[in-house]
Write an enzyme that holds these catalytic residues in place. Structure first.
Site, PDB file in Angstrom:
ATOM      1  N   SER A  10       0.809  -1.232   0.000  1.00  0.00           N
ATOM      2  CA  SER A  10       0.000   0.000   0.000  1.00  0.00           C
ATOM      3  C   SER A  10       0.837   1.274   0.000  1.00  0.00           C
ATOM      4  O   SER A  10       0.323   2.351  -0.296  1.00  0.00           O
ATOM      5  CB  SER A  10      -0.922   0.008   1.224  1.00  0.00           C
ATOM      6  OG  SER A  10      -0.165   0.068   2.417  1.00  0.00           O
ATOM      7  N   ARG A  11       2.120   1.151   0.342  1.00  0.00           N
ATOM      8  CA  ARG A  11       2.969   2.357   0.437  1.00  0.00           C
ATOM      9  C   ARG A  11       4.415   1.975   0.146  1.00  0.00           C
ATOM     10  O   ARG A  11       4.751   0.790   0.108  1.00  0.00           O
ATOM     11  CB  ARG A  11       2.930   2.936   1.862  1.00  0.00           C
ATOM     12  CG  ARG A  11       1.621   3.523   2.250  1.00  0.00           C
ATOM     13  CD  ARG A  11       1.672   4.195   3.619  1.00  0.00           C
ATOM     14  NE  ARG A  11       1.505   3.252   4.713  1.00  0.00           N
ATOM     15  CZ  ARG A  11       2.400   3.035   5.661  1.00  0.00           C
ATOM     16  NH1 ARG A  11       3.553   3.664   5.645  1.00  0.00           N
ATOM     17  NH2 ARG A  11       2.157   2.171   6.633  1.00  0.00           N
ATOM     18  N   ILE A  13       8.186   0.967  -0.560  1.00  0.00           N
ATOM     19  CA  ILE A  13       8.832  -0.008  -1.455  1.00  0.00           C
ATOM     20  C   ILE A  13       7.791  -0.975  -2.012  1.00  0.00           C
ATOM     21  O   ILE A  13       7.824  -1.338  -3.187  1.00  0.00           O
ATOM     22  CB  ILE A  13       9.931  -0.770  -0.678  1.00  0.00           C
ATOM     23  CG1 ILE A  13      11.063   0.182  -0.277  1.00  0.00           C
ATOM     24  CG2 ILE A  13      10.481  -1.929  -1.515  1.00  0.00           C
ATOM     25  CD1 ILE A  13      12.077  -0.403   0.706  1.00  0.00           C
ATOM     26  N   ARG A  33      -2.844  -3.249   6.256  1.00  0.00           N
ATOM     27  CA  ARG A  33      -3.946  -3.130   7.214  1.00  0.00           C
ATOM     28  C   ARG A  33      -5.080  -2.287   6.634  1.00  0.00           C
ATOM     29  O   ARG A  33      -6.245  -2.547   6.890  1.00  0.00           O
ATOM     30  CB  ARG A  33      -3.441  -2.541   8.529  1.00  0.00           C
ATOM     31  CG  ARG A  33      -2.679  -3.569   9.349  1.00  0.00           C
ATOM     32  CD  ARG A  33      -1.915  -2.924  10.462  1.00  0.00           C
ATOM     33  NE  ARG A  33      -0.898  -2.016   9.951  1.00  0.00           N
ATOM     34  CZ  ARG A  33      -0.049  -1.342  10.697  1.00  0.00           C
ATOM     35  NH1 ARG A  33      -0.117  -1.452  11.995  1.00  0.00           N
ATOM     36  NH2 ARG A  33       0.858  -0.552  10.152  1.00  0.00           N
ATOM     37  N   ASP A  58      -4.071  -7.907   8.503  1.00  0.00           N
ATOM     38  CA  ASP A  58      -3.068  -7.512   9.490  1.00  0.00           C
ATOM     39  C   ASP A  58      -2.124  -8.694   9.700  1.00  0.00           C
ATOM     40  O   ASP A  58      -2.536  -9.751  10.185  1.00  0.00           O
ATOM     41  CB  ASP A  58      -3.762  -7.129  10.804  1.00  0.00           C
ATOM     42  CG  ASP A  58      -2.771  -6.612  11.835  1.00  0.00           C
ATOM     43  OD1 ASP A  58      -1.550  -6.828  11.658  1.00  0.00           O
ATOM     44  OD2 ASP A  58      -3.212  -5.996  12.818  1.00  0.00           O
ATOM     45  N   ALA A  86       6.307  -6.275   3.944  1.00  0.00           N
ATOM     46  CA  ALA A  86       5.741  -5.435   5.003  1.00  0.00           C
ATOM     47  C   ALA A  86       6.638  -5.457   6.236  1.00  0.00           C
ATOM     48  O   ALA A  86       7.194  -6.502   6.590  1.00  0.00           O
ATOM     49  CB  ALA A  86       4.341  -5.918   5.371  1.00  0.00           C
ATOM     50  N   TYR A 151      14.171  -4.078  15.962  1.00  0.00           N
ATOM     51  CA  TYR A 151      14.088  -4.101  14.490  1.00  0.00           C
ATOM     52  C   TYR A 151      15.266  -4.893  13.915  1.00  0.00           C
ATOM     53  O   TYR A 151      15.092  -5.752  13.051  1.00  0.00           O
ATOM     54  CB  TYR A 151      14.095  -2.662  13.980  1.00  0.00           C
ATOM     55  CG  TYR A 151      14.048  -2.514  12.480  1.00  0.00           C
ATOM     56  CD1 TYR A 151      12.849  -2.640  11.783  1.00  0.00           C
ATOM     57  CD2 TYR A 151      15.202  -2.221  11.751  1.00  0.00           C
ATOM     58  CE1 TYR A 151      12.801  -2.479  10.406  1.00  0.00           C
ATOM     59  CE2 TYR A 151      15.162  -2.061  10.373  1.00  0.00           C
ATOM     60  CZ  TYR A 151      13.962  -2.185   9.706  1.00  0.00           C
ATOM     61  OH  TYR A 151      13.925  -2.037   8.333  1.00  0.00           O
ATOM     62  N   LYS A 155      15.261  -8.419  11.669  1.00  0.00           N
ATOM     63  CA  LYS A 155      15.813  -8.540  10.314  1.00  0.00           C
ATOM     64  C   LYS A 155      16.941  -9.580  10.268  1.00  0.00           C
ATOM     65  O   LYS A 155      17.097 -10.291   9.279  1.00  0.00           O
ATOM     66  CB  LYS A 155      16.314  -7.175   9.817  1.00  0.00           C
ATOM     67  CG  LYS A 155      15.196  -6.145   9.633  1.00  0.00           C
ATOM     68  CD  LYS A 155      14.161  -6.590   8.607  1.00  0.00           C
ATOM     69  CE  LYS A 155      13.165  -5.495   8.266  1.00  0.00           C
ATOM     70  NZ  LYS A 155      12.141  -5.908   7.305  1.00  0.00           N
ATOM     71  N   THR A 186      11.158   6.666   2.256  1.00  0.00           N
ATOM     72  CA  THR A 186       9.751   6.237   2.369  1.00  0.00           C
ATOM     73  C   THR A 186       9.211   6.783   3.695  1.00  0.00           C
ATOM     74  O   THR A 186       9.954   7.409   4.456  1.00  0.00           O
ATOM     75  CB  THR A 186       9.604   4.698   2.413  1.00  0.00           C
ATOM     76  OG1 THR A 186      10.195   4.227   3.618  1.00  0.00           O
ATOM     77  CG2 THR A 186      10.237   4.010   1.214  1.00  0.00           C
TER      78      THR A 186
HETATM   79  P1  NAP Z   1       6.516   1.807   4.722  1.00  0.00           P
HETATM   80  O1  NAP Z   1       6.542   2.889   3.719  1.00  0.00           O
HETATM   81  O2  NAP Z   1       6.282   2.144   6.141  1.00  0.00           O
HETATM   82  O3  NAP Z   1       5.435   0.695   4.249  1.00  0.00           O
HETATM   83  C1  NAP Z   1       5.232  -0.455   5.032  1.00  0.00           C
HETATM   84  C2  NAP Z   1       4.161  -1.318   4.396  1.00  0.00           C
HETATM   85  O4  NAP Z   1       3.929  -2.450   5.260  1.00  0.00           O
HETATM   86  C3  NAP Z   1       2.829  -0.596   4.254  1.00  0.00           C
HETATM   87  O5  NAP Z   1       2.149  -1.060   3.115  1.00  0.00           O
HETATM   88  C4  NAP Z   1       2.086  -1.036   5.519  1.00  0.00           C
HETATM   89  O6  NAP Z   1       0.675  -0.915   5.367  1.00  0.00           O
HETATM   90  C5  NAP Z   1       2.543  -2.499   5.611  1.00  0.00           C
HETATM   91  N1  NAP Z   1       2.368  -3.032   6.959  1.00  0.00           N
HETATM   92  C6  NAP Z   1       2.960  -2.601   8.101  1.00  0.00           C
HETATM   93  N2  NAP Z   1       2.516  -3.315   9.150  1.00  0.00           N
HETATM   94  C7  NAP Z   1       1.611  -4.208   8.655  1.00  0.00           C
HETATM   95  C8  NAP Z   1       0.802  -5.208   9.245  1.00  0.00           C
HETATM   96  N3  NAP Z   1       0.791  -5.436  10.564  1.00  0.00           N
HETATM   97  N4  NAP Z   1      -0.004  -5.936   8.443  1.00  0.00           N
HETATM   98  C9  NAP Z   1      -0.032  -5.703   7.100  1.00  0.00           C
HETATM   99  N5  NAP Z   1       0.731  -4.791   6.483  1.00  0.00           N
HETATM  100  C10 NAP Z   1       1.538  -4.029   7.262  1.00  0.00           C
HETATM  101  O7  NAP Z   1       7.868   0.981   4.726  1.00  0.00           O
HETATM  102  P2  NAP Z   1       8.985   0.776   3.576  1.00  0.00           P
HETATM  103  O8  NAP Z   1      10.058   1.754   3.821  1.00  0.00           O
HETATM  104  O9  NAP Z   1       8.357   0.697   2.243  1.00  0.00           O
HETATM  105  O10 NAP Z   1       9.551  -0.636   4.027  1.00  0.00           O
HETATM  106  C11 NAP Z   1       9.273  -1.839   3.323  1.00  0.00           C
HETATM  107  C12 NAP Z   1      10.249  -2.903   3.823  1.00  0.00           C
HETATM  108  O11 NAP Z   1      11.575  -2.466   3.578  1.00  0.00           O
HETATM  109  C13 NAP Z   1      10.154  -3.147   5.344  1.00  0.00           C
HETATM  110  O12 NAP Z   1      10.285  -4.515   5.622  1.00  0.00           O
HETATM  111  C14 NAP Z   1      11.339  -2.375   5.892  1.00  0.00           C
HETATM  112  O13 NAP Z   1      11.791  -2.927   7.105  1.00  0.00           O
HETATM  113  C15 NAP Z   1      12.343  -2.544   4.766  1.00  0.00           C
HETATM  114  N6  NAP Z   1      13.379  -1.521   4.763  1.00  0.00           N
HETATM  115  C16 NAP Z   1      13.052  -0.190   4.657  1.00  0.00           C
HETATM  116  C17 NAP Z   1      14.081   0.758   4.680  1.00  0.00           C
HETATM  117  C18 NAP Z   1      13.808   2.244   4.595  1.00  0.00           C
HETATM  118  O14 NAP Z   1      14.757   3.030   4.812  1.00  0.00           O
HETATM  119  N7  NAP Z   1      12.610   2.682   4.256  1.00  0.00           N
HETATM  120  C19 NAP Z   1      15.413   0.343   4.788  1.00  0.00           C
HETATM  121  C20 NAP Z   1      15.697  -1.004   4.894  1.00  0.00           C
HETATM  122  C21 NAP Z   1      14.676  -1.920   4.870  1.00  0.00           C
HETATM  123  P3  NAP Z   1      -0.287  -0.552   6.629  1.00  0.00           P
HETATM  124  O15 NAP Z   1       0.480   0.364   7.520  1.00  0.00           O
HETATM  125  O16 NAP Z   1      -1.513   0.051   6.024  1.00  0.00           O
HETATM  126  O17 NAP Z   1      -0.600  -1.863   7.264  1.00  0.00           O
END
Ligand code: NAP
Length: 243
Positions: A10-11, A13, A33, A58, A86, A151, A155, A186
């Protein structure tokens, strides 16, 4: 048509990945969610909606994983790929970090992917057509970061899942890999201060933060036929930050 299930579309990556995979011709199922503008856009675009399935779900509800995957398969056909994307992050030094938040982070970032990978493994073993599991990890799982112990632990656990499951599923042609991004622009990284972000950019050899597209490029490759001999790996996409 190849069917890929990606969590958290939904958001960030996840949304970028859903769009890229739909454009590549995959059938894509996703969950979060709550739906967002991205989800509504995929559901209404005449060129994409026939190959898109969304279910509000969820990931903390572990007992419903089999049912979620079954619903995806009923819409998109046999599974080709699972992307455990997620994730949640919350900062705070461990000594004062509430246990309930530790538990929530580990549940969504590790137990969830473990349970969904288990359901996918059962599917792959039944169908025996090969496939892909890709876990979106983080460089923090290998390197650590002050204030992100829970966190980081989640990971690191995800990378352990990658290595063991790669061994279990290799003989049926299923590859399992982790993508470990650095700091990506993000909602998740928006919690970092300007000072922290500037320091990260200064320490990154390629001189910028990551974009979702950097992670998605590797994701597309790992899903492709050309990546069929790569398994059990944790691949960093961090502009050289950890070299
Ligand atoms: P984000 O923008 O916060 O998006 C997170 C996504 O996960 C959203 O679609 C959210 O939707 C979903 N989500 C979270 N909790 C959930 C739950 N309980 N049930 C179902 N869906 C859930 O995060 P992002 O930055 O794109 O991160 C994506 C992945 O990359 C994650 O695993 C993160 O750890 C990893 N990552 C990110 C970064 C960074 O700098 N951004 C760096 C390294 C790794 P809802 O909130 O609507 O549920």
């Amino acid at each position: 048509m190849k069917h890929v299930v990606i969590t958290g579309g939904s958001r960030g990556i996840g949304a970028a990945a859903v769009r890229a995979l739909l454009e590549e011709g995959y059938f894509v199922s996703t969950c979060s969610r709550a739906p967002t503008e991205h989800i509504r856009c995929f559901e209404t675009d005449p060129a994409l909606r026939e190959r898109f399935y969304y279910q509000p779900f969820d990931l903390a509800r572990i007992e419903e994983y089999e049912r979620f995957l079954d619903a995806c398969v009923a819409r998109g056909g046999p599974l080709y790929g699972l992307v455990n994307n997620a994730g949640i992050a919350q900062a705070g030094v461990l000594a004062t970090f509430p246990l309930v938040d530790c538990e929530r982070i580990v549940r969504v970032n590790l137990i969830g992917p473990l349970a969904l990978s288990r359901a996918a493994a059962r599917h792959f073993l039944r169908h025996r057509r090969g496939g892909r599991i890709i876990n979106i990890s983080s460089i923090i799982g290998s390197r650590g970061y002050t204030g992100l112990s829970a966190y980081s632990a989640s990971k690191a656990g995800l990378d352990g899942l990658t290595r063991s499951l790669a061994r279990e599923l290799g003989r049926i042609g299923v590859t399992v890999n982790s993508i470990a991004p650095g700091y990506v622009r993000t909602d998740m990284s928006a919690a970092l201060s300007q000072e922290d972000l500037q320091q990260i950019v200064r320490r990154t050899p390629l001189g910028r933060l990551g974009e979702a597209a950097d992670t998605v490029a590797l994701l597309k490759f790992l899903l492709s036929e050309g990546a069929g001999f790569i398994t059990g790996q944790v691949i960093f996409v961090d502009g050289g930050l950890s070299c």
